[in-house]
Write an enzyme that holds these catalytic residues in place. Structure first.
Site, mmCIF file in Angstrom:
data_model
loop_
_atom_site.group_PDB
_atom_site.id
_atom_site.type_symbol
_atom_site.label_atom_id
_atom_site.label_comp_id
_atom_site.label_asym_id
_atom_site.label_seq_id
_atom_site.Cartn_x
_atom_site.Cartn_y
_atom_site.Cartn_z
ATOM 1 N N THR A 208 0.826 -1.208 0.000
ATOM 2 C CA THR A 208 0.000 0.000 0.000
ATOM 3 C C THR A 208 0.859 1.256 0.000
ATOM 4 O O THR A 208 1.988 1.266 0.488
ATOM 5 C CB THR A 208 -0.922 0.043 1.230
ATOM 6 O OG1 THR A 208 -0.133 0.006 2.436
ATOM 7 C CG2 THR A 208 -1.898 -1.128 1.214
ATOM 8 N N ASN A 210 1.124 4.694 1.696
ATOM 9 C CA ASN A 210 0.701 5.316 2.953
ATOM 10 C C ASN A 210 0.721 6.837 2.755
ATOM 11 O O ASN A 210 1.781 7.435 2.606
ATOM 12 C CB ASN A 210 1.655 4.882 4.067
ATOM 13 C CG ASN A 210 1.222 5.367 5.431
ATOM 14 O OD1 ASN A 210 0.100 5.812 5.622
ATOM 15 N ND2 ASN A 210 2.132 5.285 6.384
ATOM 16 N N GLU A 263 -4.259 4.369 3.618
ATOM 17 C CA GLU A 263 -3.406 3.471 2.850
ATOM 18 C C GLU A 263 -4.138 3.009 1.596
ATOM 19 O O GLU A 263 -5.278 2.545 1.680
ATOM 20 C CB GLU A 263 -3.007 2.263 3.687
ATOM 21 C CG GLU A 263 -2.198 2.632 4.926
ATOM 22 C CD GLU A 263 -1.847 1.429 5.763
ATOM 23 O OE1 GLU A 263 -0.741 0.883 5.585
ATOM 24 O OE2 GLU A 263 -2.680 1.023 6.588
#
Length: 317
Positions: A208, A210, A263
């Site tokens: 992901t 962030n 995220e």
């Protein structure tokens, strides 16, 4: 579009103009109607259209600590205003001294002396001057004194709700990004810089990005969302990319997280995004944030979230 910092930015020889005034956070359908009307009237009259807005948000100056969540950051707001055909964006520094201007002084100093207003277009609930003492009726009286017209634009609503920045903030805070789309006329956008997280997503096969957002940003409620990730071109002339993403907002309770994070898992994507400034356009709320007993059920749920994201972003509605 010209951009002025302060109303003293008007060049020598500046002629008459059509002016509209407001914070305009979100540039929602109501704002679009007001600004669009001002642009049309300016073109009809053969003069320049001017949008006057303020920085920082007046609430923070008048009542310190009361800064509302921000729907559109300054650069994004300028882009949206420019897209409406405005000639000049005038951003007035909202200082304590400026906040103490009486309605009469505001009209004389800003609208008459500097912007040479021929017409002022405002919403029917417009307030101005120290302690918001001025209203549309007073503006009309002052217009007759100083020689400019005033046109009030009706508020825009659906069958039940008047669209306002306050209403949209409430929708976003509740996670109702669909209602926010209806009021904005486009998805709610959240912007930020990609920073390094805990790398857990990468370890389980769903890396992901962030997103570190501005402290006043209007972040949707905790949950899982379908969104478009907007990756701006890094070089001159390079086009922006719009990529599908499943977005998690919350503290990641499965791993006993404490820090609230945004995220984004970008579907079918493997490039490095660290350090880039990105945007997320929220399309649909998928589910609430949950805690799972182990990695396997979490991974299975993320896979389902990805499938739902594909369906939500493929839906033309």
């Amino acid at each position: 579009m010209q951009r002025w910092r302060g109303y003293h930015g008007a060049p020598v020889g500046w002629g008459r103009s059509v002016v509209t005034i407001g914070v305009f956070d979100g540039i929602h359908k109501g704002h679009q109607a007001i600004i669009g009307h001002a642009v049309k009237r300016a073109r009809d009259m053969g003069v320049q259209s001017v949008v006057v807005t303020f920085d920082p948000h007046p609430a923070e100056v008048v009542r310190a600590g009361s800064h509302p969540a921000v729907l559109t950051e300054p650069a994004r707001k300028a882009e949206l205003i420019e897209a409406l055909g405005v000639d000049v964006l005038c951003v007035v520094p909202f200082t304590p001294d400026f906040s103490r201007l009486s309605p009469e002084a505001f009209v004389h100093d800003v609208l008459v002396e500097q912007l040479h207003a021929a017409l002022v277009v405002v919403g029917e609930n417009f307030r101005f001057g120290h302690r918001a003492a001025g209203d549309v009726a007073l503006l009309e009286r002052l217009g007759r004194t100083f020689g400019f017209g005033v046109e009030g634009a009706p508020l825009v609503s659906d069958e039940e709700t008047v669209f306002s920045s306050t209403y949209i903030r409430a929708c976003v805070a509740a996670g109702d990004v669909t209602a926010a789309v209806a009021a904005l006329g486009r998805p709610h956008r959240l912007e930020g810089v990609v920073v390094r997280g805990d790398q857990r997503g990468r370890e389980i096969g769903f890396p992901t990005a962030n997103l570190l957002c501005h402290r006043y940003a209007a972040v949707p409620a905790d949950g899982i969302y379908a969104a478009w990730l907007i990756r701006r071109g890094g070089r001159a002339g390079q086009r922006a990319e719009r990529l599908p993403a499943a977005v998690s907002i919350g503290t990641n309770p499965t791993f006993s997280g404490r820090e609230r994070r945004v995220e984004a898992y970008v579907l079918d994507f493997s490039d490095d995004l660290y350090g880039e400034r990105l945007a997320l356009d929220f399309v649909a709320y998928l589910r609430e944030m949950r805690s799972y007993d182990g990695i396997e059920p979490l991974v299975a749920q993320i896979a389902e979230d990805v499938a739902q994201t594909r369906r939500a972003l493929a839906d033309p509605a």
